[in-house]
Design a protein around this motif. Structure first.
Motif, PDB file in Angstrom:
ATOM      1  N   ALA A 143       0.858  -1.194   0.000  1.00  0.00           N
ATOM      2  CA  ALA A 143       0.000   0.000   0.000  1.00  0.00           C
ATOM      3  C   ALA A 143       0.891   1.240   0.000  1.00  0.00           C
ATOM      4  O   ALA A 143       0.759   2.140   0.827  1.00  0.00           O
ATOM      5  CB  ALA A 143      -0.973  -0.009   1.180  1.00  0.00           C
ATOM      6  N   CYS A 144       1.806   1.272  -0.950  1.00  0.00           N
ATOM      7  CA  CYS A 144       2.883   2.276  -0.961  1.00  0.00           C
ATOM      8  C   CYS A 144       2.405   3.675  -1.280  1.00  0.00           C
ATOM      9  O   CYS A 144       3.134   4.641  -1.020  1.00  0.00           O
ATOM     10  CB  CYS A 144       3.978   1.856  -1.938  1.00  0.00           C
ATOM     11  N   GLY A 145       1.199   3.823  -1.846  1.00  0.00           N
ATOM     12  CA  GLY A 145       0.702   5.161  -2.158  1.00  0.00           C
ATOM     13  C   GLY A 145       1.634   5.903  -3.086  1.00  0.00           C
ATOM     14  O   GLY A 145       2.126   5.352  -4.077  1.00  0.00           O
ATOM     15  N   THR A 146       1.931   7.142  -2.759  1.00  0.00           N
ATOM     16  CA  THR A 146       2.778   7.977  -3.617  1.00  0.00           C
ATOM     17  C   THR A 146       4.263   7.839  -3.308  1.00  0.00           C
ATOM     18  O   THR A 146       5.086   8.474  -3.951  1.00  0.00           O
ATOM     19  CB  THR A 146       2.384   9.459  -3.479  1.00  0.00           C
TER      20      THR A 146
ATOM     21  N   GLY B 211      18.969   4.937   4.532  1.00  0.00           N
ATOM     22  CA  GLY B 211      19.943   4.042   3.925  1.00  0.00           C
ATOM     23  C   GLY B 211      19.394   2.845   3.202  1.00  0.00           C
ATOM     24  O   GLY B 211      20.161   2.060   2.637  1.00  0.00           O
ATOM     25  N   PHE B 212      18.076   2.670   3.164  1.00  0.00           N
ATOM     26  CA  PHE B 212      17.486   1.547   2.434  1.00  0.00           C
ATOM     27  C   PHE B 212      17.431   1.889   0.947  1.00  0.00           C
ATOM     28  O   PHE B 212      16.978   2.961   0.572  1.00  0.00           O
ATOM     29  CB  PHE B 212      16.086   1.232   2.962  1.00  0.00           C
ATOM     30  N   ARG B 213      17.882   0.979   0.114  1.00  0.00           N
ATOM     31  CA  ARG B 213      17.991   1.267  -1.314  1.00  0.00           C
ATOM     32  C   ARG B 213      17.219   0.298  -2.213  1.00  0.00           C
ATOM     33  O   ARG B 213      16.841   0.662  -3.319  1.00  0.00           O
ATOM     34  CB  ARG B 213      19.471   1.246  -1.736  1.00  0.00           C
ATOM     35  N   CYS B 214      16.990  -0.938  -1.760  1.00  0.00           N
ATOM     36  CA  CYS B 214      16.300  -1.929  -2.596  1.00  0.00           C
ATOM     37  C   CYS B 214      14.836  -1.985  -2.185  1.00  0.00           C
ATOM     38  O   CYS B 214      14.434  -2.754  -1.301  1.00  0.00           O
ATOM     39  CB  CYS B 214      16.959  -3.294  -2.448  1.00  0.00           C
ATOM     40  N   LEU B 215      14.030  -1.132  -2.800  1.00  0.00           N
ATOM     41  CA  LEU B 215      12.636  -0.955  -2.412  1.00  0.00           C
ATOM     42  C   LEU B 215      11.701  -1.408  -3.533  1.00  0.00           C
ATOM     43  O   LEU B 215      11.837  -0.957  -4.676  1.00  0.00           O
ATOM     44  CB  LEU B 215      12.364   0.509  -2.076  1.00  0.00           C
ATOM     45  N   HIS B 216      10.769  -2.292  -3.193  1.00  0.00           N
ATOM     46  CA  HIS B 216       9.694  -2.691  -4.093  1.00  0.00           C
ATOM     47  C   HIS B 216       8.386  -2.177  -3.497  1.00  0.00           C
ATOM     48  O   HIS B 216       8.253  -2.087  -2.269  1.00  0.00           O
ATOM     49  CB  HIS B 216       9.622  -4.209  -4.228  1.00  0.00           C
ATOM     50  N   GLY B 217       7.415  -1.856  -4.341  1.00  0.00           N
ATOM     51  CA  GLY B 217       6.151  -1.345  -3.840  1.00  0.00           C
ATOM     52  C   GLY B 217       4.961  -1.963  -4.539  1.00  0.00           C
ATOM     53  O   GLY B 217       5.041  -2.334  -5.720  1.00  0.00           O
ATOM     54  N   VAL B 218       3.856  -2.079  -3.811  1.00  0.00           N
ATOM     55  CA  VAL B 218       2.582  -2.501  -4.397  1.00  0.00           C
ATOM     56  C   VAL B 218       1.482  -1.581  -3.876  1.00  0.00           C
ATOM     57  O   VAL B 218       1.553  -1.084  -2.751  1.00  0.00           O
ATOM     58  CB  VAL B 218       2.231  -3.974  -4.062  1.00  0.00           C
ATOM     59  N   ASP B 219       0.479  -1.359  -4.707  1.00  0.00           N
ATOM     60  CA  ASP B 219      -0.677  -0.566  -4.309  1.00  0.00           C
ATOM     61  C   ASP B 219      -1.850  -0.955  -5.199  1.00  0.00           C
ATOM     62  O   ASP B 219      -1.650  -1.418  -6.327  1.00  0.00           O
ATOM     63  CB  ASP B 219      -0.390   0.941  -4.430  1.00  0.00           C
TER      64      ASP B 219
ATOM     65  N   GLU C 234       1.466   5.612 -10.164  1.00  0.00           N
ATOM     66  CA  GLU C 234       2.089   6.526 -11.121  1.00  0.00           C
ATOM     67  C   GLU C 234       2.908   7.594 -10.392  1.00  0.00           C
ATOM     68  O   GLU C 234       4.021   7.923 -10.800  1.00  0.00           O
ATOM     69  CB  GLU C 234       1.004   7.190 -11.973  1.00  0.00           C
ATOM     70  N   ARG C 235       2.365   8.101  -9.292  1.00  0.00           N
ATOM     71  CA  ARG C 235       3.096   9.086  -8.489  1.00  0.00           C
ATOM     72  C   ARG C 235       4.327   8.447  -7.831  1.00  0.00           C
ATOM     73  O   ARG C 235       5.400   9.053  -7.770  1.00  0.00           O
ATOM     74  CB  ARG C 235       2.171   9.661  -7.416  1.00  0.00           C
ATOM     75  N   ALA C 236       4.167   7.226  -7.321  1.00  0.00           N
ATOM     76  CA  ALA C 236       5.296   6.532  -6.691  1.00  0.00           C
ATOM     77  C   ALA C 236       6.414   6.298  -7.699  1.00  0.00           C
ATOM     78  O   ALA C 236       7.597   6.453  -7.378  1.00  0.00           O
ATOM     79  CB  ALA C 236       4.821   5.206  -6.101  1.00  0.00           C
TER      80      ALA C 236
END
Length: 234
Positions: free
Chosen positions: A70-73, A84-92, A99-101
């Motif tokens: 639920a990453c939103g924007t 310091g976190f660099r490997c980020l995956h997102g779902v929404d 599109e904003r994310a």
């Protein structure tokens, strides 16, 4: 309350418990104004959640693979990236929010996924940490998604969750905490943190103000999936 009426109306609309297609349509329409509106709300959950997760997380952060559910924007991703976190995956579930994310450039992967209806698009035990910030609430994501969040988390990995403590969310919060407790009793995870925060965001009505101070309170939870690795001696 000092909040613009249009902001109050948009926030109230997405928390009204409407049917899923209508709720997704509302989020798509809100995407362009979302960050402006949550700034007016003084919404602190992304900052509080990322800080709590970073404190619990062993370093180095840059090598960890995280799923922002639920990453939103991308508000949580911004806070994680600062830590310091660099490997980020997102779902929404909202294409407009995704599109904003995507425009932030912070995510290595973004996928459309409606929680509670669709399984997460990831194999089992894939992520070092999973966040679900802001969407566990009445009329939003059901608490029945917890096992699916656990499924994609590595053993010893972390789960960072939040919910609100305003009057209209208390029934949901009780159900959520019962489900959290059942999973802990079953040995699925262990609780590291349950921190109640008084000034979570500004309330949109006096009735929703938790302490009569114009704000809603909320909670950050941190869990670690079992089995938890033993600390190396030395």
């Amino acid at each position: 309350m000092g909040l613009p009426e249009a902001v109050r109306d948009r926030v109230a609309a997405v928390h009204r418990g409407s049917a899923l297609p209508e709720r997704l349509r509302l989020y798509d329409g809100w995407a362009a104004r979302y960050e402006q509106d949550v700034a007016a709300l003084e919404y602190r959950a992304p900052h509080l959640a990322a800080a709590s997760l970073a404190f619990a997380f062993p370093s180095p952060h840059a090598e960890a693979r995280l799923l922002d559910v639920a990453c939103g924007t991308g508000l949580v991703a911004r806070e994680l990236h600062r830590r310091g976190f660099r490997c980020l995956h997102g779902v929404d579930g909202s294409a407009g929010m995704l599109e904003r994310a995507r425009s932030t450039g912070l995510y290595q992967e973004l996928r459309l996924c409606v929680l509670g209806r669709d399984p997460l698009p990831a194999p089992a035990e894939h992520y070092d940490a999973v966040t679900l910030v802001g969407a566990l609430g009445e009329g939003q994501v059901p608490s029945t998604v917890l096992p699916e969040l656990l499924r994609v988390t590595k053993p010893g990995g972390f789960l960072c969750l939040t919910t609100r403590s305003n009057p209209s969310n208390l029934r949901y919060k009780a159900e959520l905490e019962a489900a959290l407790g059942q999973l802990e009793q079953s040995g699925a995870w262990q609780k590291l943190l349950a921190q109640e925060v008084e000034y979570w965001e500004r309330a949109v009505t006096e009735e929703e103000s938790t302490q009569g101070n114009g704000y809603i309170s909320g909670v950050v939870y941190i869990y670690q999936k079992c089995p938890v690795p033993l600390l190396e001696e030395g």
